[in-house]
Design a protein around this motif. Sequence first.
Motif, PDB file in Angstrom:
ATOM      1  N   MET A   8     -33.974  45.388 -54.097  1.00  0.00           N
ATOM      2  CA  MET A   8     -35.292  44.985 -54.590  1.00  0.00           C
ATOM      3  C   MET A   8     -35.462  45.336 -56.067  1.00  0.00           C
ATOM      4  SD  MET A   8     -38.033  44.613 -51.864  1.00  0.00           S
ATOM      5  CE  MET A   8     -39.188  45.884 -52.370  1.00  0.00           C
ATOM      6  N   ARG A   9     -36.089  44.433 -56.791  1.00  0.00           N
ATOM      7  CA  ARG A   9     -36.331  44.699 -58.217  1.00  0.00           C
ATOM      8  C   ARG A   9     -37.666  45.426 -58.395  1.00  0.00           C
ATOM      9  NH1 ARG A   9     -35.739  38.998 -61.225  1.00  0.00           N
ATOM     10  NH2 ARG A   9     -37.397  38.410 -59.777  1.00  0.00           N
ATOM     11  N   ASP A  10     -37.764  46.201 -59.445  1.00  0.00           N
ATOM     12  CA  ASP A  10     -39.053  46.796 -59.780  1.00  0.00           C
ATOM     13  C   ASP A  10     -39.954  45.709 -60.371  1.00  0.00           C
ATOM     14  OD1 ASP A  10     -38.445  49.321 -58.923  1.00  0.00           O
ATOM     15  OD2 ASP A  10     -37.656  49.979 -60.872  1.00  0.00           O
ATOM     16  N   VAL A  11     -41.252  45.852 -60.082  1.00  0.00           N
ATOM     17  CA  VAL A  11     -42.211  44.812 -60.483  1.00  0.00           C
ATOM     18  C   VAL A  11     -43.300  45.433 -61.359  1.00  0.00           C
ATOM     19  CG1 VAL A  11     -43.855  43.087 -59.626  1.00  0.00           C
ATOM     20  CG2 VAL A  11     -41.764  43.585 -58.320  1.00  0.00           C
ATOM     21  N   ALA A  12     -43.744  44.703 -62.347  1.00  0.00           N
ATOM     22  CA  ALA A  12     -44.798  45.206 -63.236  1.00  0.00           C
ATOM     23  C   ALA A  12     -45.948  44.210 -63.329  1.00  0.00           C
ATOM     24  CB  ALA A  12     -44.228  45.455 -64.626  1.00  0.00           C
ATOM     25  N   VAL A  13     -47.113  44.760 -63.643  1.00  0.00           N
ATOM     26  CA  VAL A  13     -48.267  43.927 -63.971  1.00  0.00           C
ATOM     27  C   VAL A  13     -48.285  43.791 -65.488  1.00  0.00           C
ATOM     28  CG1 VAL A  13     -50.768  43.671 -63.816  1.00  0.00           C
ATOM     29  CG2 VAL A  13     -49.531  44.932 -62.015  1.00  0.00           C
ATOM     30  N   ILE A  14     -48.313  42.536 -65.960  1.00  0.00           N
ATOM     31  CA  ILE A  14     -48.271  42.334 -67.412  1.00  0.00           C
ATOM     32  C   ILE A  14     -49.550  41.706 -67.957  1.00  0.00           C
ATOM     33  CG2 ILE A  14     -45.759  42.256 -67.612  1.00  0.00           C
ATOM     34  CD1 ILE A  14     -46.069  39.128 -67.618  1.00  0.00           C
ATOM     35  N   GLY A  15     -50.436  41.335 -67.065  1.00  0.00           N
ATOM     36  CA  GLY A  15     -51.692  40.757 -67.561  1.00  0.00           C
ATOM     37  C   GLY A  15     -52.762  40.811 -66.498  1.00  0.00           C
ATOM     38  N   VAL A  16     -54.011  40.992 -66.933  1.00  0.00           N
ATOM     39  CA  VAL A  16     -55.131  41.034 -65.988  1.00  0.00           C
ATOM     40  C   VAL A  16     -56.283  40.196 -66.527  1.00  0.00           C
ATOM     41  CG1 VAL A  16     -54.550  43.358 -65.172  1.00  0.00           C
ATOM     42  CG2 VAL A  16     -56.177  43.098 -67.041  1.00  0.00           C
ATOM     43  N   GLY A  17     -57.070  39.678 -65.595  1.00  0.00           N
ATOM     44  CA  GLY A  17     -58.261  38.937 -66.002  1.00  0.00           C
ATOM     45  C   GLY A  17     -59.274  38.931 -64.881  1.00  0.00           C
ATOM     46  N   MET A  18     -60.529  38.909 -65.223  1.00  0.00           N
ATOM     47  CA  MET A  18     -61.545  38.783 -64.177  1.00  0.00           C
ATOM     48  C   MET A  18     -62.849  38.245 -64.744  1.00  0.00           C
ATOM     49  SD  MET A  18     -62.564  42.752 -63.268  1.00  0.00           S
ATOM     50  CE  MET A  18     -64.025  42.358 -62.295  1.00  0.00           C
ATOM     51  N   THR A  19     -63.645  37.690 -63.856  1.00  0.00           N
ATOM     52  CA  THR A  19     -65.002  37.319 -64.223  1.00  0.00           C
ATOM     53  C   THR A  19     -65.864  38.556 -64.035  1.00  0.00           C
ATOM     54  OG1 THR A  19     -65.685  36.786 -61.968  1.00  0.00           O
ATOM     55  CG2 THR A  19     -64.669  35.008 -63.244  1.00  0.00           C
ATOM     56  N   ARG A  20     -67.044  38.534 -64.629  1.00  0.00           N
ATOM     57  CA  ARG A  20     -67.995  39.551 -64.222  1.00  0.00           C
ATOM     58  C   ARG A  20     -68.388  39.230 -62.789  1.00  0.00           C
ATOM     59  NH1 ARG A  20     -73.791  41.284 -67.019  1.00  0.00           N
ATOM     60  NH2 ARG A  20     -74.337  42.711 -65.317  1.00  0.00           N
ATOM     61  N   PHE A  21     -68.644  40.273 -61.983  1.00  0.00           N
ATOM     62  CA  PHE A  21     -69.050  40.028 -60.606  1.00  0.00           C
ATOM     63  C   PHE A  21     -70.570  39.977 -60.520  1.00  0.00           C
ATOM     64  CE2 PHE A  21     -65.062  42.062 -58.438  1.00  0.00           C
ATOM     65  CZ  PHE A  21     -64.276  41.050 -58.965  1.00  0.00           C
ATOM     66  N   GLY A  22     -71.070  39.216 -59.561  1.00  0.00           N
ATOM     67  CA  GLY A  22     -72.523  39.195 -59.394  1.00  0.00           C
ATOM     68  C   GLY A  22     -73.000  37.911 -58.749  1.00  0.00           C
ATOM     69  N   GLU A  23     -74.276  37.638 -58.940  1.00  0.00           N
ATOM     70  CA  GLU A  23     -74.850  36.391 -58.438  1.00  0.00           C
ATOM     71  C   GLU A  23     -74.649  35.347 -59.517  1.00  0.00           C
ATOM     72  OE1 GLU A  23     -78.873  37.311 -57.394  1.00  0.00           O
ATOM     73  OE2 GLU A  23     -78.264  38.701 -55.807  1.00  0.00           O
ATOM     74  N   LEU A  24     -73.564  34.639 -59.437  1.00  0.00           N
ATOM     75  CA  LEU A  24     -73.187  33.718 -60.509  1.00  0.00           C
ATOM     76  C   LEU A  24     -73.606  32.309 -60.117  1.00  0.00           C
ATOM     77  CD1 LEU A  24     -69.611  35.207 -61.189  1.00  0.00           C
ATOM     78  CD2 LEU A  24     -71.809  35.971 -62.099  1.00  0.00           C
ATOM     79  N   TRP A  25     -74.904  32.058 -60.250  1.00  0.00           N
ATOM     80  CA  TRP A  25     -75.469  30.802 -59.737  1.00  0.00           C
ATOM     81  C   TRP A  25     -74.841  29.570 -60.344  1.00  0.00           C
ATOM     82  CZ3 TRP A  25     -77.601  32.048 -55.503  1.00  0.00           C
ATOM     83  CH2 TRP A  25     -78.290  33.274 -55.374  1.00  0.00           C
ATOM     84  N   ASP A  26     -74.449  29.670 -61.628  1.00  0.00           N
ATOM     85  CA  ASP A  26     -73.937  28.474 -62.308  1.00  0.00           C
ATOM     86  C   ASP A  26     -72.422  28.349 -62.204  1.00  0.00           C
ATOM     87  OD1 ASP A  26     -73.595  30.743 -63.797  1.00  0.00           O
ATOM     88  OD2 ASP A  26     -73.878  29.759 -65.731  1.00  0.00           O
TER      89      ASP A  26
END
Lengths: 351, 137, 388
Positions: free
Chosen positions: C1-19
């Motif tokens: 098995m190869r070692d794995v890395a996280v190279i990037g992250v992204g997210m929206t703000r969480f909440g009541e996203l009506w639009d």
Amino acid sequence: MTEIGIVGYGAYIPGHRIRTGEIARVWGANGEETERNLGIKSKSVPYLDEDTVTISVEAARYALRRCGVDPGRIGAIYTGSESHPYAVKPTSTIVAEAIGATPHLTAADYEFACKAGTAAIQTSMGLVGTGMIEYAIAIGADTSQGAPGDALEYSASAGGAAFVIGREKIIARIDKTYSFTTDTPDFWRREGQRYPSHGGRFTGKPAYFRHILTCAKNLMEIMDTSAKDYQHVVLHQPNGKFPIRAAKQLGFTKEQYETGLLTPTIGNTYSGAVMLGLSAILDVFGPGNRILAVAYGSGAGCDGFDITVTDEMKNYKLDAAPTTASQIQGRKFIDYATYARFRSKIERGGE
Amino acid sequence: MEVPRFWRETRARYNLEGVRCGNCEKVFFPPREVCPDCHRASIGRMEKFKLSGKGEVYSFSTIHSAPDYFKDEVPYIVALIKTDEGPMVTGQIVDWEDGEVQIGTRVESVFRKISEQGKHGIIQYGFKFKAVRRALK
Amino acid sequence: MRDVAVIGVGMTRFGELWDRSIRSMGIEAGLGAIQDAGIYSTDLEALYMGNMASGLLIKQEHLAPLIGDFVGMGKLHLPATRIEGADASGGLALRQAYIAVASGLHDIVLVGGVEKMTDVGDARATGIMASAADQEWETFHGATLPSLYAMMARRHIHEFGTTQGMLGSVAVTNHYHGSLNPMAQFQREITMEMALESGIMADPLRMFDCAPLSDGAATLILCPVSRAREFTDKPVKILGSGLATDSLALHDRETITSLAATRIAAQRAYKRAGITFRDVDLAEVHDSFTIGEIMAVEDLGFFESGKGGKAALDGELRIDGSMPINPSGGMKARGFPPGAAGIAQAVEIVHQLRGDADRRQVKDARIGLAQNVGGTGATTVVHIFEVI
């Protein structure tokens, strides 16, 4: 002829109560006067999760717990009610499944206003008496409704009783049954209508009294008896007044009718009424007691029964289930708003 | 719940009918076809076994925020009942008074309406529990 | 098995996203991670998408290709797979993506989690969340997810003397952390009085014991450690991944004051990582209900059984405490889109280990852990990360 009778019985009355005065308050009526006129202090109210099916199942389970009959030996179940939860789809099949009596039996529902339960007893007697089946269960149960503000709202209540009918180990022998039937439209509910309609004062003399008195008199004539030959009488009780007046006209005294008169506390349980009254008497009185029971169903007809408690009653396991008396007083009094919600007279909106 | 899905488990829902492993005699509710302890040795040997409905409260919660089908009954109690025969059963407790239901409270099963599929659908019945009270004389 | 890395992250703000729709949230989080990793969407070889209940919530199944298309990968015909394990869907998706890279099947993989909760009303949403429990033998009887956790809380109170105040302190702490996180749904602190006097959801759990039902998406880009420095100076290595399951229904468990799936998933992850709980500097744990966090810190080994509540009350779980938990604000304050929850945990751990968590930065954070639970604990996924 083969002896036929009651092998076991059980009663179920929902725990909630509403007082006559509370209903009167909402409709601007005088509570004390209404209570006096009707002879009803309070009535039973089913909770949201109680209906004719659940009442029937509990009553039948209580009956079986006491008499110990193997559910597999029950050949028929008939449930009489004017408030079957389904218009099409039997109550009795649910009862059969819930007491473990399926699948080798016959089952059907009855409707004959307030005497559908006793009609079930008569049918059961026929099947058991002819040897077609060993045991039958006859149930009378209702969660009846009166229209808001109508006189019936003070009386229409909930409860029921189940009777196991058989030929062996009879605790109360049915000496005779006799019925008196005419076409008398004193009370009815049309298909699709939520609340029943009634003929007002017409429900009295030509309906209730004519049928009850004639049926009782004819039965006593057949049996060559009179009121003094019975220790107890139980008559249909649409209110607290009619059955007392009828009993007195037939020559019965307070001592004879008081045990079976439940309407003043629990209201009119319709198909459950005479059967609950009978169960209240059987709970208390032992071998040798003779009972006259007459159920009345609007529309109209009466089923009369001459019943004698046998020595076998001494072996009956009454304590295996709650007695009728223990369920009469109820557990909790509710106000009209809560009652209206429990009975779906008001419903949640908004979504 | 859809009609066949409800109907298929009627005996368990109405009568608390579970199973007992013919190999180790352990009782299970709801019914299972394989004993998690005996595995292969239990296949075909899981026998029907009806619970008495008696038991005691292991834990419970009074629900104030409910899904659609149960909204009209809030507040209502859902509990884990440790049955006398062994299995833990999830069910509602009915007819309770304030403070009456506690961990350890003795209960027995009753037959009640669980939910309705709206006004037109079937009515789903089944077991609930109530606290065992001293009988009124 | 190869070692794995996280190279990037992204997210929206969480909440009541009506639009925001499910696809627009997926796009924002996906493009955010692609940008963060400094790659092009054409570099991607596969997509894994965690989602709990889009079928029930918005009647949209077949979600992975939909999101993939709108992130701009439609013409690449990429392998795209949706993964479901209730509110552990995100953690499960991460594990699948990790396995794909570790095995050598793919090099650069996008793994996301997304949920659109607010298109349905509260009562429907409550019912849909309860689909994580046993529909025939728990939910049928009226059980809700809060009520099932409430029964665990009641036993925890009964067996260990845990108090309402201890439960409340989890909410207070996580709201404090949320107040430091610009991506959190709730960035306002609450007081203990507010927690203890909030409305009862399922006794003994009150409103502030329950995470909100939020919209949101979060995404990670994974690649083999051997290639990670092509894209970033601070790759975060996935040291270990552990997955364990248990009975869906609470009534089939030996105990309900501890989640066996968490204990076992943690053992498996620790073993693969070659560390013990003592080596963990901070953790994001599943606090959909406050009792969940208390059980988590016990089941992960950070505190003895029955002592998690006291640890919360004593402030041990704060970012400046002895065992910082949920520096993001957790599901309680950052918000709780069930399918995105597990990925958002990893996003926070990556920020913490890179040292770019700003005001909520845990000092000297080198090893972080994420524990993601499905339903009442029938699934737990644990991932351990280390900055390299």
